[in-house]
Design a protein around this motif. Structure first.
Motif, mmCIF file in Angstrom:
data_model
loop_
_atom_site.group_PDB
_atom_site.id
_atom_site.type_symbol
_atom_site.label_atom_id
_atom_site.label_comp_id
_atom_site.label_asym_id
_atom_site.label_seq_id
_atom_site.Cartn_x
_atom_site.Cartn_y
_atom_site.Cartn_z
ATOM 1 N N GLY A 135 0.678 -1.303 -0.164
ATOM 2 C CA GLY A 135 -0.017 -0.039 -0.094
ATOM 3 C C GLY A 135 0.704 1.359 -0.040
ATOM 4 O O GLY A 135 0.318 2.410 0.277
ATOM 5 N N ILE A 136 2.008 1.100 -0.653
ATOM 6 C CA ILE A 136 2.976 2.319 -0.518
ATOM 7 C C ILE A 136 3.065 2.678 -1.796
ATOM 8 O O ILE A 136 3.753 1.744 -2.660
ATOM 9 N N GLY A 137 3.131 3.964 -2.026
ATOM 10 C CA GLY A 137 3.220 4.397 -3.661
ATOM 11 C C GLY A 137 4.098 5.722 -3.565
ATOM 12 O O GLY A 137 4.243 6.368 -2.518
ATOM 13 N N LEU A 138 4.550 6.131 -4.555
ATOM 14 C CA LEU A 138 5.039 7.401 -4.744
ATOM 15 C C LEU A 138 4.734 8.231 -5.930
ATOM 16 O O LEU A 138 4.556 7.741 -7.126
ATOM 17 N N ILE A 139 4.502 9.502 -5.817
ATOM 18 C CA ILE A 139 4.245 10.313 -6.758
ATOM 19 C C ILE A 139 5.395 11.149 -7.274
ATOM 20 O O ILE A 139 5.768 11.883 -6.146
ATOM 21 N N PRO A 140 6.332 10.678 -8.119
ATOM 22 C CA PRO A 140 7.412 11.137 -8.370
ATOM 23 C C PRO A 140 7.563 12.707 -8.800
ATOM 24 O O PRO A 140 6.632 13.210 -9.406
ATOM 25 N N GLU A 141 8.876 13.371 -8.787
ATOM 26 C CA GLU A 141 9.005 14.863 -9.085
ATOM 27 C C GLU A 141 8.715 14.782 -10.513
ATOM 28 O O GLU A 141 8.269 15.693 -10.976
ATOM 29 N N ASN A 142 9.282 13.912 -11.371
ATOM 30 C CA ASN A 142 9.108 14.121 -12.785
ATOM 31 C C ASN A 142 8.066 12.995 -13.096
ATOM 32 O O ASN A 142 8.586 11.877 -13.732
ATOM 33 N N PRO A 162 6.296 12.800 -15.863
ATOM 34 C CA PRO A 162 6.404 12.355 -17.268
ATOM 35 C C PRO A 162 7.392 11.192 -17.628
ATOM 36 O O PRO A 162 7.057 10.396 -18.146
ATOM 37 N N ALA A 163 8.415 11.137 -16.836
ATOM 38 C CA ALA A 163 9.341 10.305 -17.071
ATOM 39 C C ALA A 163 9.331 9.186 -16.092
ATOM 40 O O ALA A 163 9.652 7.924 -16.359
ATOM 41 N N GLU A 164 8.822 9.229 -14.977
ATOM 42 C CA GLU A 164 8.833 8.413 -13.980
ATOM 43 C C GLU A 164 7.426 7.718 -13.368
ATOM 44 O O GLU A 164 7.377 6.989 -12.807
ATOM 45 N N GLY A 165 6.327 8.486 -13.649
ATOM 46 C CA GLY A 165 5.269 8.295 -13.318
ATOM 47 C C GLY A 165 4.364 7.192 -14.068
ATOM 48 O O GLY A 165 4.600 7.415 -15.468
ATOM 49 N N ARG A 166 3.298 6.782 -13.646
ATOM 50 C CA ARG A 166 2.501 5.835 -14.485
ATOM 51 C C ARG A 166 1.067 6.093 -13.733
ATOM 52 O O ARG A 166 1.111 6.184 -12.888
ATOM 53 N N PRO A 167 0.076 5.763 -14.642
ATOM 54 C CA PRO A 167 -0.202 5.862 -16.184
ATOM 55 C C PRO A 167 -0.163 7.584 -16.598
ATOM 56 O O PRO A 167 -0.786 8.162 -15.839
ATOM 57 N N LEU A 168 0.679 7.505 -17.459
ATOM 58 C CA LEU A 168 0.756 8.995 -17.950
ATOM 59 C C LEU A 168 -0.325 9.637 -18.521
ATOM 60 O O LEU A 168 -0.704 10.990 -18.109
ATOM 61 N N ALA A 169 -1.551 8.938 -18.972
ATOM 62 C CA ALA A 169 -2.760 9.593 -19.528
ATOM 63 C C ALA A 169 -3.833 10.033 -18.245
ATOM 64 O O ALA A 169 -4.709 10.691 -18.314
ATOM 65 N N MET A 170 -3.289 9.405 -16.918
ATOM 66 C CA MET A 170 -4.211 9.944 -15.851
ATOM 67 C C MET A 170 -3.694 11.052 -15.273
ATOM 68 O O MET A 170 -2.374 11.360 -15.394
ATOM 69 N N ASP A 171 -4.519 11.850 -14.368
ATOM 70 C CA ASP A 171 -4.213 12.898 -13.675
ATOM 71 C C ASP A 171 -3.348 12.283 -12.202
ATOM 72 O O ASP A 171 -3.441 11.123 -11.957
ATOM 73 N N ILE A 172 -2.916 13.251 -11.602
ATOM 74 C CA ILE A 172 -2.213 13.042 -10.389
ATOM 75 C C ILE A 172 -3.065 12.250 -9.231
ATOM 76 O O ILE A 172 -2.733 11.618 -8.572
ATOM 77 N N THR A 173 -4.502 12.670 -9.321
ATOM 78 C CA THR A 173 -5.362 11.889 -8.216
ATOM 79 C C THR A 173 -5.262 10.490 -8.669
ATOM 80 O O THR A 173 -5.298 9.697 -7.601
#
Length: 146
Positions: free
Chosen positions: A102-109, A111-122
């Motif tokens: 249940g641990i996740g990370l919203i990375p600083e970058n 576009p380069a490290e996050g998923r899924p890119l088509a979804m918003d930060i929420t």
């Protein structure tokens, strides 16, 4: 200067961050980090997070905040220290392990490290909770961690 800032933000600058929650309203310790170290990146990092708290890391470039977050989610190797969830020591060797806990990370970058890119930060931030055994139909919409 105070007048300008007050008109820009809609309130007095004496209350920069607005209302703060009462710390006694938080629950039990959920995540505890004890003496984490990773070479020259950071040393002896310790903190805990209680149920209901939101914690962020801030610091200058090179202070180790990004590296610390990556160690916690298993994206970088831990040299020493321990991570506890609900009082039990856990071994997190990959982001997949972190998501299982249940641990996740919203990375600083994102576009380069996050998923899924088509979804918003929420949606990105919700994927860790969904993967941790909550609604299976929604969890399947989150792509697997690398």
């Amino acid at each position: 200067e105070d007048f300008l800032v007050s008109n820009m933000v809609g309130r007095s600058i004496s209350d920069i961050y607005g209302a703060r929650p009462d710390p006694s309203s938080f629950g039990e310790r959920r995540l505890e980090v004890r003496s984490l170290s990773r070479g020259k990146d950071f040393a002896e990092a310790s903190f805990f997070v209680r149920s209901g708290e939101i914690v962020g890391f801030a610091g200058l470039v090179g202070a180790g905040r990004t590296e610390l977050a990556k160690v916690i989610i298993g994206a970088a190797r831990l040299e020493s220290g321990e991570i506890l969830l609900d009082g039990r020591r856990v071994s997190i060797r990959s982001p997949r392990d972190a998501l299982r806990h249940g641990i996740g990370l919203i990375p600083e970058n994102r576009p380069a490290e996050g998923r899924p890119l088509a979804m918003d930060i929420t949606w990105n931030s919700a994927c860790a909770s969904l993967r941790a055994g909550r609604p299976p139909s929604a969890a399947s919409a989150c792509p697997p961690a690398e």
